[in-house]
Scaffold this motif. Structure first.
Motif, PDB file in Angstrom:
ATOM      1  N   THR A  57      -1.544   7.737  -0.835  1.00 14.31           N
ATOM      2  CA  THR A  57      -0.436   8.601  -0.112  1.00 14.31           C
ATOM      3  C   THR A  57       0.081   8.731   1.648  1.00 14.31           C
ATOM      4  O   THR A  57       0.799   7.679   1.885  1.00 14.31           O
ATOM      5  CB  THR A  57      -0.341   9.895  -0.636  1.00 14.31           C
ATOM      6  N   VAL A  58      -1.020   8.633   2.157  1.00 17.37           N
ATOM      7  CA  VAL A  58      -1.051   8.791   4.006  1.00 17.37           C
ATOM      8  C   VAL A  58      -0.750   7.561   4.028  1.00 17.37           C
ATOM      9  O   VAL A  58      -0.626   6.986   5.228  1.00 17.37           O
ATOM     10  CB  VAL A  58      -2.315   9.162   4.362  1.00 17.37           C
ATOM     11  N   THR A  59      -1.299   6.532   3.163  1.00 17.20           N
ATOM     12  CA  THR A  59      -1.776   5.226   3.273  1.00 17.20           C
ATOM     13  C   THR A  59      -0.920   4.516   2.538  1.00 17.20           C
ATOM     14  O   THR A  59      -1.684   3.782   1.243  1.00 17.20           O
ATOM     15  CB  THR A  59      -2.975   4.598   3.898  1.00 17.20           C
ATOM     16  N   PRO A  60       0.479   4.428   2.313  1.00 14.67           N
ATOM     17  CA  PRO A  60       1.063   3.453   0.943  1.00 14.67           C
ATOM     18  C   PRO A  60       0.858   2.014   0.938  1.00 14.67           C
ATOM     19  O   PRO A  60       0.430   1.660   2.330  1.00 14.67           O
ATOM     20  CB  PRO A  60       2.098   3.877   0.737  1.00 14.67           C
ATOM     21  N   PRO A  61       0.850   1.124  -0.011  1.00 14.40           N
ATOM     22  CA  PRO A  61       0.841   0.000   0.191  1.00 14.40           C
ATOM     23  C   PRO A  61       2.439  -0.672   1.194  1.00 14.40           C
ATOM     24  O   PRO A  61       3.121  -0.317   0.791  1.00 14.40           O
ATOM     25  CB  PRO A  61       0.427  -0.761  -1.083  1.00 14.40           C
ATOM     26  N   GLY A  62       1.990  -1.887   1.673  1.00 15.90           N
ATOM     27  CA  GLY A  62       2.691  -1.952   2.816  1.00 15.90           C
ATOM     28  C   GLY A  62       3.150  -1.656   3.744  1.00 15.90           C
ATOM     29  O   GLY A  62       3.797  -1.918   4.645  1.00 15.90           O
ATOM     30  N   GLY A  63       2.300  -0.655   4.190  1.00 17.07           N
ATOM     31  CA  GLY A  63       2.043   0.783   5.389  1.00 17.07           C
ATOM     32  C   GLY A  63       3.291   0.902   5.820  1.00 17.07           C
ATOM     33  O   GLY A  63       4.432   1.391   4.975  1.00 17.07           O
ATOM     34  N   VAL A  64       2.976   1.157   6.667  1.00 18.39           N
ATOM     35  CA  VAL A  64       3.949   2.166   7.914  1.00 18.39           C
ATOM     36  C   VAL A  64       4.509   1.648   8.576  1.00 18.39           C
ATOM     37  O   VAL A  64       4.800   0.343   9.264  1.00 18.39           O
ATOM     38  CB  VAL A  64       3.393   3.810   7.946  1.00 18.39           C
ATOM     39  N   TRP A  65       5.865   1.666   8.681  1.00 19.03           N
ATOM     40  CA  TRP A  65       6.902   1.172  10.259  1.00 19.03           C
ATOM     41  C   TRP A  65       6.687   1.834  11.443  1.00 19.03           C
ATOM     42  O   TRP A  65       6.743   2.915  12.086  1.00 19.03           O
ATOM     43  CB  TRP A  65       8.541   1.845   9.836  1.00 19.03           C
ATOM     44  N   GLN A  66       6.373   0.433  12.106  1.00 18.58           N
ATOM     45  CA  GLN A  66       6.064   1.296  13.304  1.00 18.58           C
ATOM     46  C   GLN A  66       6.872   1.340  15.065  1.00 18.58           C
ATOM     47  O   GLN A  66       6.412   1.519  15.697  1.00 18.58           O
ATOM     48  CB  GLN A  66       5.493  -0.326  13.660  1.00 18.58           C
TER      49      GLN A  66
ATOM     50  N   ILE B 283       7.336   0.543   2.176  1.00 16.06           N
ATOM     51  CA  ILE B 283       8.010   0.598   0.428  1.00 16.06           C
ATOM     52  C   ILE B 283       9.156   2.033   0.088  1.00 16.06           C
ATOM     53  O   ILE B 283      10.398   1.643  -1.621  1.00 16.06           O
ATOM     54  CB  ILE B 283       6.745   0.811  -0.571  1.00 16.06           C
ATOM     55  N   ALA B 284       9.039   2.905   0.653  1.00 15.98           N
ATOM     56  CA  ALA B 284      10.222   3.353   0.275  1.00 15.98           C
ATOM     57  C   ALA B 284      11.626   3.267   0.323  1.00 15.98           C
ATOM     58  O   ALA B 284      12.622   3.287  -0.232  1.00 15.98           O
ATOM     59  CB  ALA B 284      10.544   5.016   1.637  1.00 15.98           C
ATOM     60  N   TYR B 285      11.589   1.554   0.881  1.00 19.49           N
ATOM     61  CA  TYR B 285      12.568   1.368   1.725  1.00 19.49           C
ATOM     62  C   TYR B 285      13.003   0.523   1.062  1.00 19.49           C
ATOM     63  O   TYR B 285      13.804  -0.031   0.041  1.00 19.49           O
ATOM     64  CB  TYR B 285      13.232   0.998   3.101  1.00 19.49           C
ATOM     65  N   THR B 286      11.824  -0.574   0.409  1.00 19.25           N
ATOM     66  CA  THR B 286      11.727  -2.238  -0.442  1.00 19.25           C
ATOM     67  C   THR B 286      12.056  -1.370  -1.617  1.00 19.25           C
ATOM     68  O   THR B 286      12.460  -2.900  -1.928  1.00 19.25           O
ATOM     69  CB  THR B 286      10.795  -2.640   0.230  1.00 19.25           C
TER      70      THR B 286
ATOM     71  N   ASP C 122      12.364   2.846  -5.945  1.00 25.02           N
ATOM     72  CA  ASP C 122      12.064   3.366  -7.345  1.00 25.02           C
ATOM     73  C   ASP C 122      10.473   3.807  -7.567  1.00 25.02           C
ATOM     74  O   ASP C 122      10.174   4.613  -8.227  1.00 25.02           O
ATOM     75  CB  ASP C 122      12.956   2.678  -8.337  1.00 25.02           C
ATOM     76  N   ILE C 123       9.668   2.554  -7.160  1.00 23.76           N
ATOM     77  CA  ILE C 123       8.610   2.252  -7.283  1.00 23.76           C
ATOM     78  C   ILE C 123       8.000   2.859  -6.549  1.00 23.76           C
ATOM     79  O   ILE C 123       6.824   3.926  -6.719  1.00 23.76           O
ATOM     80  CB  ILE C 123       7.894   0.597  -7.102  1.00 23.76           C
ATOM     81  N   TYR C 124       8.455   3.527  -5.115  1.00 24.44           N
ATOM     82  CA  TYR C 124       7.406   5.033  -3.727  1.00 24.44           C
ATOM     83  C   TYR C 124       7.896   6.453  -4.601  1.00 24.44           C
ATOM     84  O   TYR C 124       6.909   6.459  -5.063  1.00 24.44           O
ATOM     85  CB  TYR C 124       8.333   4.873  -3.164  1.00 24.44           C
ATOM     86  N   LYS C 125       9.308   6.309  -5.441  1.00 26.26           N
ATOM     87  CA  LYS C 125       8.804   7.478  -6.547  1.00 26.26           C
ATOM     88  C   LYS C 125       8.370   8.251  -7.622  1.00 26.26           C
ATOM     89  O   LYS C 125       7.306   8.911  -7.332  1.00 26.26           O
ATOM     90  CB  LYS C 125      10.494   7.789  -6.750  1.00 26.26           C
ATOM     91  N   ASP C 126       7.672   6.620  -8.014  1.00 31.51           N
ATOM     92  CA  ASP C 126       6.742   6.670  -9.422  1.00 31.51           C
ATOM     93  C   ASP C 126       5.556   6.872  -8.604  1.00 31.51           C
ATOM     94  O   ASP C 126       3.954   7.632  -8.862  1.00 31.51           O
ATOM     95  CB  ASP C 126       7.203   5.655 -10.275  1.00 31.51           C
ATOM     96  N   LEU C 127       5.007   6.069  -7.338  1.00 33.31           N
ATOM     97  CA  LEU C 127       3.817   6.621  -6.726  1.00 33.31           C
ATOM     98  C   LEU C 127       3.125   7.720  -6.582  1.00 33.31           C
ATOM     99  O   LEU C 127       2.868   8.307  -6.185  1.00 33.31           O
ATOM    100  CB  LEU C 127       3.800   4.963  -5.453  1.00 33.31           C
ATOM    101  N   VAL C 128       4.637   8.038  -5.445  1.00 35.11           N
ATOM    102  CA  VAL C 128       4.035   9.450  -4.971  1.00 35.11           C
ATOM    103  C   VAL C 128       4.231  10.661  -5.878  1.00 35.11           C
ATOM    104  O   VAL C 128       3.122  11.645  -6.535  1.00 35.11           O
ATOM    105  CB  VAL C 128       5.579  10.042  -4.075  1.00 35.11           C
TER     106      VAL C 128
END
Length: 395
Positions: free
Chosen positions: A264-273, A286-289, A292-298
């Motif tokens: 959760t704190v280190t999602p696949p694809g990383g975070v914006w810098q 991935i919340a932007y890219t 839908d997958i991000y919602k499932d992942l969370v």
């Protein structure tokens, strides 16, 4: 004079007792009553602690006399549950703890049979060894407690005698065997909760306690006590194949909670810098890219984390040992958290390897089949347990 002495003892009249003794100082030693009992026997029988103290001050040797039933005053005081008198007699004749009456029972045996747990504690403080003495057909004092349904006395002895609780009689029967034969549900429940049942132990006839219970099942619909005894002796549990469920589940729960937290704190694809008009630094890419997958992942990570954390909390609280049915909830929570962490893994793969699921893979189908199989097993175990509970409620 003997009649007056006897009357003073019955009434607990210390003043009159002293007057009679002053008139005839030898009467205390020479007086003999029914069943060859002396004055200490009679005072103990009537629970007259003050008279016992008076007599012992005159002649403590009288505490060692036996009546026609081979009972010492201590035997009688223990049978009556007279704690104060027991203490006084022990102070002058502690060896009487070993003596056996005509029924081959010492004072500790009698205290256990009568359920005088406070008296039993005092006797055990004097010595544990008389409690190890065997009775008829090799039965122990613990067997005696079970036979007479004395749970409080049994609890005292289990704490004081340790591994002696697992001793068997001449027929090879443990306490659980005898509890089933005597229909002592409360005692069996206590033995199960304190982990004092050796479920695979067989008697000289090759029968376990569970086998005896099954063979004694009445032709009509069994009472609720039958099903609870069956559950205790069966050791029924979703994860009963594990040697130590709590320890294993705790390790697995901590591992899954850690994985879910990390994903959760280190999602696949990383975070914006950096901050831009469309996103802020630290937000998941991935919340932007892949919204839908991000919602499932969370969702998967949250479920895996909270289910694992709940299992950890329940195990730490000790509820699984006090209420065996809660172990089913813990086991099911762990199965579900494992499946959610698998779903989380699959969602992560979709993000970092988008072409993985373009064509069906045999591994993917095996994965789905395994999840379905696990769910079927959990459902079946819950169904079996529910049947037992419903049968108890219907009776």
């Amino acid at each position: 004079m003997a009649a007056e002495l006897y009357d003073a003892i019955l009434k607990g009249d210390v003043t009159r007792f002293r007057e009679v003794v002053q008139q005839d100082p030898y009467l205390v030693e020479s007086a003999s009553f029914a069943c060859s009992r002396n004055v200490v026997h009679i005072a103990a029988l009537r629970g007259q602690a003050s008279i016992v103290e008076e007599v012992l001050n005159i002649n403590p040797q009288l505490a060692r006399d036996l009546d026609s039933q081979q009972s010492s005053p201590l035997h009688i005081a223990v049978a009556k549950g007279s704690l104060e008198i027991v203490k006084k007699l022990l102070s002058v004749a502690p060896e009487a703890c070993w003596w056996r009456d005509c029924h081959d029972m010492n004072p500790i045996h009698i205290a256990a049979m009568k359920g005088h747990d406070e008296v039993l504690k005092v006797l055990l403080e004097e010595s544990h060894m008389p409690a190890m003495e065997r009775l008829h057909r090799g039965q122990t004092v613990l067997h005696l407690c079970v036979k007479h349904g004395q749970l409080d006395a049994l609890k005292v002895l289990v704490v004081e005698l340790g591994e002696f609780v697992f001793a068997v009689d001449d027929d090879g029967e443990t306490l659980s065997h005898l509890a089933v034969r005597s229909n002592q549900l409360e005692i069996l429940r206590y033995l199960g909760a304190s982990n004092k049942i050796r479920r695979g132990k067989r008697n000289s006839m090759g029968k376990t306690a569970l086998k005896i219970l099954i063979q004694s099942r009445p032709p009509a619909w069994p009472a609720p006590s039958y099903w609870e005894m069956w559950r205790i002796l069966r050791g029924f549990s979703v994860l009963s194949f594990l040697p130590n469920m709590s320890d294993v589940v705790m390790v697995v729960a901590i591992l899954i909670a850690t994985m879910a937290f990390q994903n959760t704190v280190t999602p696949p694809g990383g975070v914006w810098q950096d901050d831009t008009p469309s996103h802020k630094a630290g937000e998941a890419v991935i919340a932007y890219t892949h919204p839908d997958i991000y919602k499932d992942l969370v969702f998967y990570n949250n479920m895996a984390f909270y289910l694992s954390f709940s299992a950890i909390f329940i195990i730490i609280s000790g509820l699984t040992s006090r209420f065996p049915s809660i172990s089913y909830a813990v086991g099911s929570a762990m199965w579900l958290s494992i499946m959610f962490i698998i779903f989380s893994y699959k969602s992560s793969i979709k993000v970092i390897s988008p072409n993985t699921f373009d064509t069906p893979l045999i591994g993917y189908y095996i994965h789905i089949a395994a999840i379905i199989a696990v769910m079927l097993v959990v459902t079946r175990e819950f169904f079996r347990f529910s049947v037992v509970i419903m049968r108890q409620r219907d009776v």
